[in-house]
Design a protein around this motif. Structure first.
Motif, PDB file in Angstrom:
ATOM      1  N   GLU A  25       0.824  -1.199   0.000  1.00  0.00           N
ATOM      2  CA  GLU A  25       0.000   0.000   0.000  1.00  0.00           C
ATOM      3  C   GLU A  25       0.870   1.265   0.000  1.00  0.00           C
ATOM      4  N   ALA A  35      -5.991   4.588  -0.737  1.00  0.00           N
ATOM      5  CA  ALA A  35      -4.657   4.788  -0.150  1.00  0.00           C
ATOM      6  C   ALA A  35      -4.594   6.135   0.558  1.00  0.00           C
ATOM      7  N   TYR A  86       2.686   9.708  -5.334  1.00  0.00           N
ATOM      8  CA  TYR A  86       3.182  11.017  -4.890  1.00  0.00           C
ATOM      9  C   TYR A  86       4.315  11.518  -5.800  1.00  0.00           C
ATOM     10  N   ALA A  99       9.065  17.626   1.429  1.00  0.00           N
ATOM     11  CA  ALA A  99       7.789  17.176   1.998  1.00  0.00           C
ATOM     12  C   ALA A  99       7.756  15.649   2.085  1.00  0.00           C
ATOM     13  N   GLY A 115       7.848  11.265   9.593  1.00  0.00           N
ATOM     14  CA  GLY A 115       6.687  11.393  10.476  1.00  0.00           C
ATOM     15  C   GLY A 115       5.770  10.184  10.455  1.00  0.00           C
ATOM     16  N   THR A 116       5.836   9.381   9.389  1.00  0.00           N
ATOM     17  CA  THR A 116       4.814   8.363   9.182  1.00  0.00           C
ATOM     18  C   THR A 116       5.366   6.953   9.147  1.00  0.00           C
ATOM     19  N   THR A 175      -1.935   8.806   9.612  1.00  0.00           N
ATOM     20  CA  THR A 175      -0.915   9.846   9.759  1.00  0.00           C
ATOM     21  C   THR A 175      -1.447  11.134  10.369  1.00  0.00           C
ATOM     22  N   TYR A 221       7.294  13.180   5.350  1.00  0.00           N
ATOM     23  CA  TYR A 221       6.342  12.066   5.364  1.00  0.00           C
ATOM     24  C   TYR A 221       7.022  10.790   5.859  1.00  0.00           C
ATOM     25  N   ASP A 248      -6.237   5.806   3.943  1.00  0.00           N
ATOM     26  CA  ASP A 248      -5.320   5.174   4.905  1.00  0.00           C
ATOM     27  C   ASP A 248      -4.275   6.171   5.408  1.00  0.00           C
ATOM     28  N   TYR A 249      -3.802   7.017   4.495  1.00  0.00           N
ATOM     29  CA  TYR A 249      -2.833   8.046   4.898  1.00  0.00           C
ATOM     30  C   TYR A 249      -3.449   8.985   5.941  1.00  0.00           C
ATOM     31  N   PHE A 275       1.353   4.359  -2.791  1.00  0.00           N
ATOM     32  CA  PHE A 275       1.179   5.745  -2.341  1.00  0.00           C
ATOM     33  C   PHE A 275       2.403   6.588  -2.714  1.00  0.00           C
ATOM     34  N   PHE A 307       1.578  18.535   0.307  1.00  0.00           N
ATOM     35  CA  PHE A 307       1.761  17.100   0.120  1.00  0.00           C
ATOM     36  C   PHE A 307       0.497  16.466  -0.467  1.00  0.00           C
TER      37      PHE A 307
END
Lengths: 198, 198
Positions: free
Chosen positions: A151, B180, A159, A180, A187-188, B188, A184, B183-184, A155, B155
């Motif tokens: 997944e 997706a 992006y 950015a 942070g994620t 997050t 991500y 889910d983010y 993503f 983002f």
């Protein structure tokens, strides 16, 4: 085709796409940039379309080689290195004009099965590379255990494509999109303890 | 221009872009789809370019109206509703052929200041809407306190653009990209307590 002529034609195509874009590109433009006659081009390729398909194939080989070796001590660094390579290649062969021509080709994909197949191969290879880094990162404890590699890989690839389109369409700097993305990842995706090795 | 003729020309442009794409589009194609003569078109617009710029302006007005009112009891639901509206508009006016034509126009933006200015306005308006939802969400406690509205808004807008490009270039279903994104948001952005109201 001799490898010299092949390389000249491919380099000429790269220059011609940068100078003329995709839509108005002619065999004459490519011949001029390659320093060859259009007869020489037509000796190797029946038409502009065949030549561009071969060009996309060469671009893919270069892409594959470029993403095979990535710097980084852990999976997070390798993921950032991969995305940086795709957004900001270290060499000078991906200027704004070239990214624009590639976006023109992407917009043609629905009408052109050969282009479409090449773009899908880029996408699948990039996605697989991201997924494999994510899998390793979860195993080694760099990434959180609940990161789903399938997944998150989709993503991330979406992006990155957005960052390139955004850069062409409205001029958003690729550096900003890369920063950015770094936030991500930090942070994620990172495990709370900052990785098994710390 | 009478509002009837204006609406017919804009609707005809929409149909013509779907049927013919951007690159090969002619005033005759638009006239045929609008049920008007090319003379009538030229009475209102000097050239295809002026007509397309007016079309982008109308598209922007529709976009603004569409994102002004969003369903959702909290900021997370409104954010998902916004992104769903942009990826999968509820009406039938954004089929694959139309998204492809828009991507062609995006790829022209570096060569066309008028297109570029319109695309930037879409981007700024969409980004501002996402940012405002994020700000409200952080204030109301739906989103985590460390969510940076500016950074996350860029983002998100980049991701959404990627989803649309991805859909055109390699056929990734917009439903998948939307899932997706959900889910983010859940993984997050949401505050750990699941929002102040729970």
């Amino acid at each position: 085709m001799s490898s010299d002529a092949a390389a000249d034609i491919m380099d000429g195509t790269h220059s011609a796409l940068r100078t003329h874009g995709y839509a108005g590109l002619t065999m004459q433009d490519i011949a001029d940039e390659a320093g060859l006659s259009t007869a020489a081009l037509h000796y190797h390729f029946d038409c502009k379309h065949d030549l561009l398909v071969a060009f996309l194939d060469r671009l893919f080989e270069q892409f594959e080689a470029r993403i095979a070796e990535l710097d980084g001590d852990d999976a997070a660094e390798r993921l950032l290195s991969l995305v940086e390579t795709v957004l900001l290649p270290p060499t000078d062969d991906d200027p704004h004009e070239f990214r624009t021509a590639l976006l023109e080709i992407e917009a043609q994909a629905p009408y052109d099965d050969a282009f479409r197949a090449r773009l899908e191969r880029f996408d699948e290879t990039f996605t697989a590379r991201v997924r494999s880094i994510l899998e390793t990162g979860v195993e080694e404890g760099t990434f959180a255990a609940d990161v789903d590699p399938d997944e998150v890989a989709s993503f991330v690839v979406t992006y990155v494509r957005g960052a390139r389109t955004q850069n062409v369409a409205v001029g958003t700097p690729l550096d900003d999109s890369l920063a950015a993305f770094r936030d991500y990842v930090e942070g994620t995706l990172l495990a709370d303890d900052g990785g098994a090795g710390e």
